[in-house]
Design an enzyme around this catalytic site. Structure first.
Site, short mmCIF file in Angstrom:
data_model
loop_
_atom_site.label_atom_id
_atom_site.label_comp_id
_atom_site.label_asym_id
_atom_site.label_seq_id
_atom_site.Cartn_x
_atom_site.Cartn_y
_atom_site.Cartn_z
N ARG A 266 0.81 -1.22 0.00
CA ARG A 266 0.00 0.00 0.00
C ARG A 266 0.85 1.28 0.00
O ARG A 266 0.34 2.36 -0.24
CB ARG A 266 -0.95 -0.01 1.22
CG ARG A 266 -2.04 -1.08 1.12
CD ARG A 266 -2.71 -1.37 2.46
NE ARG A 266 -1.92 -2.30 3.28
CZ ARG A 266 -2.32 -2.78 4.46
NH1 ARG A 266 -3.49 -2.41 4.97
NH2 ARG A 266 -1.55 -3.61 5.14
N LYS B 264 8.57 -0.96 3.04
CA LYS B 264 7.83 -0.04 3.92
C LYS B 264 8.59 0.36 5.17
O LYS B 264 8.70 1.55 5.48
CB LYS B 264 6.48 -0.66 4.29
CG LYS B 264 5.72 0.17 5.32
CD LYS B 264 4.28 -0.25 5.49
CE LYS B 264 4.12 -1.56 6.20
NZ LYS B 264 2.71 -1.87 6.46
C1 UD1 Z 1 -1.88 -6.00 11.67
C2 UD1 Z 1 -2.78 -6.82 12.60
C3 UD1 Z 1 -3.99 -6.00 13.00
C4 UD1 Z 1 -3.54 -4.73 13.66
C5 UD1 Z 1 -2.56 -3.96 12.79
C6 UD1 Z 1 -1.94 -2.86 13.61
C7 UD1 Z 1 -2.47 -9.19 12.01
C8 UD1 Z 1 -3.05 -10.36 11.30
N1 UD1 Z 1 -3.17 -8.05 11.93
O1 UD1 Z 1 -2.60 -5.73 10.47
O2 UD1 Z 1 -4.82 -6.74 13.88
O3 UD1 Z 1 -4.67 -3.92 13.96
O4 UD1 Z 1 -1.49 -4.80 12.34
O5 UD1 Z 1 -1.11 -2.06 12.83
O6 UD1 Z 1 -1.43 -9.30 12.61
N2 UD1 Z 1 4.83 -8.93 8.42
C9 UD1 Z 1 5.83 -9.88 8.33
N3 UD1 Z 1 5.58 -11.05 7.69
C10 UD1 Z 1 4.38 -11.33 7.16
C11 UD1 Z 1 3.35 -10.38 7.25
C12 UD1 Z 1 3.61 -9.16 7.89
O7 UD1 Z 1 6.94 -9.65 8.81
O8 UD1 Z 1 4.23 -12.44 6.60
C13 UD1 Z 1 5.12 -7.64 9.09
C14 UD1 Z 1 4.95 -6.45 8.17
O9 UD1 Z 1 6.20 -6.09 7.59
C15 UD1 Z 1 4.46 -5.35 9.13
C16 UD1 Z 1 3.77 -6.13 10.25
O10 UD1 Z 1 4.19 -7.46 10.13
O11 UD1 Z 1 5.55 -4.62 9.67
C17 UD1 Z 1 2.26 -6.05 10.15
O12 UD1 Z 1 1.83 -6.50 8.88
P1 UD1 Z 1 0.71 -5.73 8.09
O13 UD1 Z 1 0.48 -6.46 6.81
O14 UD1 Z 1 1.00 -4.30 8.01
O15 UD1 Z 1 -0.56 -6.00 9.05
P2 UD1 Z 1 -1.88 -5.14 9.12
O16 UD1 Z 1 -2.75 -5.52 7.97
O17 UD1 Z 1 -1.57 -3.72 9.30
CA CA Z 2 0.31 -2.51 9.35
#
Ligand code: UD1
Ligand code: CA
Length: 513
Positions: free
Chosen positions: A16, A23
């Site tokens: 996004r 990011k």
């Molecule tokens: C996530 C939470 C949500 C919360 C929000 C707060 C989950 C499923 N959801 O959603 O409940 O309200 O954050 O900001 O956790 N990442 C990894 N590996 C992955 C996926 C993500 O390292 O496979 C990292 C991303 O780089 C990021 C963080 O985890 O820094 C959160 O991932 P993101 O996709 O932004 O989650 P949200 O949809 O924001």
């Molecule tokens: Ca997030």
């Protein structure tokens, strides 16, 4: 406090953001978001890390009286553009702590990412009892807040404790579900929420404290959602189903703000900027117009310094006490001593010693060093040069790759020709030298102490101490600066400032070749 291991999730692409840069490598107040997350976590689990950090908040807690606790290990889960993410972090873990960058090849969700980090957490001799998990895209969480989370986690003897925020625009955040008695019953992601759940205003921040043993044994129970992702948030549901204690700590929404796009990035920047400005003002710095003042997290400023409107202070910059900065100045990676003035000027990778002044419209570039009391006026540029104590350089000058001795005067428009198209060469200007207006100094060249150059002189050969040179190329017009009357004929010239501006032919006794 029990030993705490820290896992920071930073493997996502951040689609996004619509960026080539991953990011978490995007910066807020001059620091990568991931670095903010790391510093905050380190500040929470190790004593005395965040004390001097102006970006850290002030909640009245006294860091100095923290009980020392082993910090870390720290694991950062990286995946997408792992190298770029690592390179964006300019921070070392506290001494004695270990930091691991763990690769998550495929981004299979936040639950999967934590599982990848398990090995790093349990590798050491004594593995931590509590695991703090934060997300690399949540730059505004303060160390004090993480500390409170950990203390609440212990106080409540909880299996899982997480930060929540309240907002009227819950948007993409996971919603916190509670029963009639207010007990947490789970977390549901926005995309899976029923309309009723979507209306819930309490959201999950993505910051959690887990009982380590419980976490490691339950991660395997996570099952993928239809999109293929394992959600860390499902652990809340599992804990509730098991009858474990799940605690929450509700904090200001800004602390829990996750940055998913550039609109949120600008919002995070705004909030962080205000925090930083506030810290400086409380520390004794006058900021005339906070609305137009930009100070990055790594900048330090001494008491009674006044920052006038329209300034940007960036990078590893330190500014002393009693300075006047701006209006309209940009300072990056520079050291400014006490009592300095920077008017409407740019200063980059430079040093200004006590009481030196520049501007308006001056430019200090890499390697410029102004000694105490040196003064640069309008449109002066200095690069890789030492400008001696009390030097005056008032108008339109360029000094590059040079040393200028104390109390020398650099006339308007004087320039060092430091580059011949192939190499850079050095110019040495002594003390109490008078460089006439529009003098060109062709490097390498040395001008001795007390020497003078005439207006428009093109200096191609070394000038002995006390001599006057004039013309193009400059020739000796006088061998010594001050002469006894009985030697006037030998010296060929009486002393006098005006004479320096006349061509040699206009003066009796001027040296000719
Ligand atoms: C996530 C939470 C949500 C919360 C929000 C707060 C989950 C499923 N959801 O959603 O409940 O309200 O954050 O900001 O956790 N990442 C990894 N590996 C992955 C996926 C993500 O390292 O496979 C990292 C991303 O780089 C990021 C963080 O985890 O820094 C959160 O991932 P993101 O996709 O932004 O989650 P949200 O949809 O924001
Ligand atoms: Ca997030």
């Amino acid at each position: 406090m029990r030993p705490v291991g820290v896992i920071i999730l930073a493997a996502g692409k951040g689609t996004r953001m619509r960026s080539r840069l991953p990011k978490v490598a995007h910066s807020v107040a001059g620091r990568a978001m991931l670095e903010h997350a790391l510093r905050a976590a380190a500040g929470a689990v190790t004593p005395a890390v965040s004390q001097d950090d102006p970006s850290a908040g002030d909640d009245g807690s006294d860091h100095r009286h923290r009980q020392p606790s082993p910090g870390g290990p720290f694991a950062v889960v990286v995946g997408h553009e792992a190298e770029a993410v690592r390179a964006a972090v300019r921070w070392e873990p506290p001494r004695g702590s270990l930091i691991y960058y763990v690769i998550q090849e495929q981004q299979l969700g936040t639950g999967h990412a934590v599982r990848i980090a398990q090995e790093a957490m349990t590798a050491g001799a004594s593995s931590p009892e509590t695991i703090l998990v934060t997300y690399g895209d949540t730059p505004l969480t303060r160390p004090e807040t993480l500390r409170r989370l950990l203390l609440e986690h212990e106080r409540a003897a909880a299996t899982l404790t997480f930060l929540t925020g309240l907002t009227n625009e819950p948007g993409e955040y996971g919603r916190v579900l509670r029963d009639g008695a207010g007990r947490v019953t789970g977390i549901v992601e926005a995309r899976h929420a029923t309309p009723e759940q979507a209306a819930i205003r309490e959201v999950n921040s993505g910051v959690y404290a887990f009982d380590a043993a419980w976490l490691w044994s339950r991660l395997n129970l996570l099952t993928p959602h239809p999109n293929g992702e394992y959600y860390l948030t499902d652990l809340a549901d599992i804990a509730v189903a098991e009858g474990q204690t799940v605690a929450t700590l509700n904090v200001a929404m800004e602390e829990t703000m996750g940055v998913n796009d550039r609109v949120a990035l600008a919002e995070a920047e705004r909030i962080m900027r205000q925090r930083i400005l506030r810290e400086h003002m409380l520390g004794g710095v006058t900021i005339e117009d906070p609305a137009t003042t930009y100070i990055e997290a790594s900048v330090t400023i001494g008491q009674d310094t006044v920052i006038r409107p329209g300034c940007a202070l960036r990078g590893a910059t330190t500014i002393g006490a009693g300075c006047e900065i701006g209006p309209q100045s940009v300072i990056r990676d520079s050291q400014i001593g006490d009592e300095c003035q920077v008017y409407a000027s740019w200063v980059e990778e430079a040093v200004m010693e006590r009481g030196s002044r520049i501007g308006p419209m001056s430019h200090l570039r890499a390697g410029a060093r102004l000694m105490p009391g040196a003064f640069l006026g309008n449109f002066a540029e200095v690069k890789n040069s030492v400008i001696g104590e009390g030097v005056d350089m008032h108008h339109f000058s360029y000094i590059g790759d040079a040393t200028v001795g104390a109390h020398t005067n650099i006339g308007a428009g004087a320039i060092t020709m430091n580059y011949d198209g192939q190499r850079k060469s050095h110019t040495e200007i002594g003390e109490r030298v008078f460089i006439g207006c529009d003098t060109l100094l062709r490097a390498p060249v040395t001008v001795g102490n007390g020497a003078s150059t005439g207006g428009g002189a093109v200096v191609t050969r070394d000038v002995p101490p006390g001599a006057l040179v004039v013309g193009m190329p400059a020739r000796m017009a006088r061998r010594v600066r001050s002469v006894r009357p009985d030697q006037a004929n030998d010296a060929g010239e009486e002393t006098g400032g005006d004479q320096a501006d006349k061509p040699p032919s206009a003066r009796p006794g001027a040296e000719r070749e």
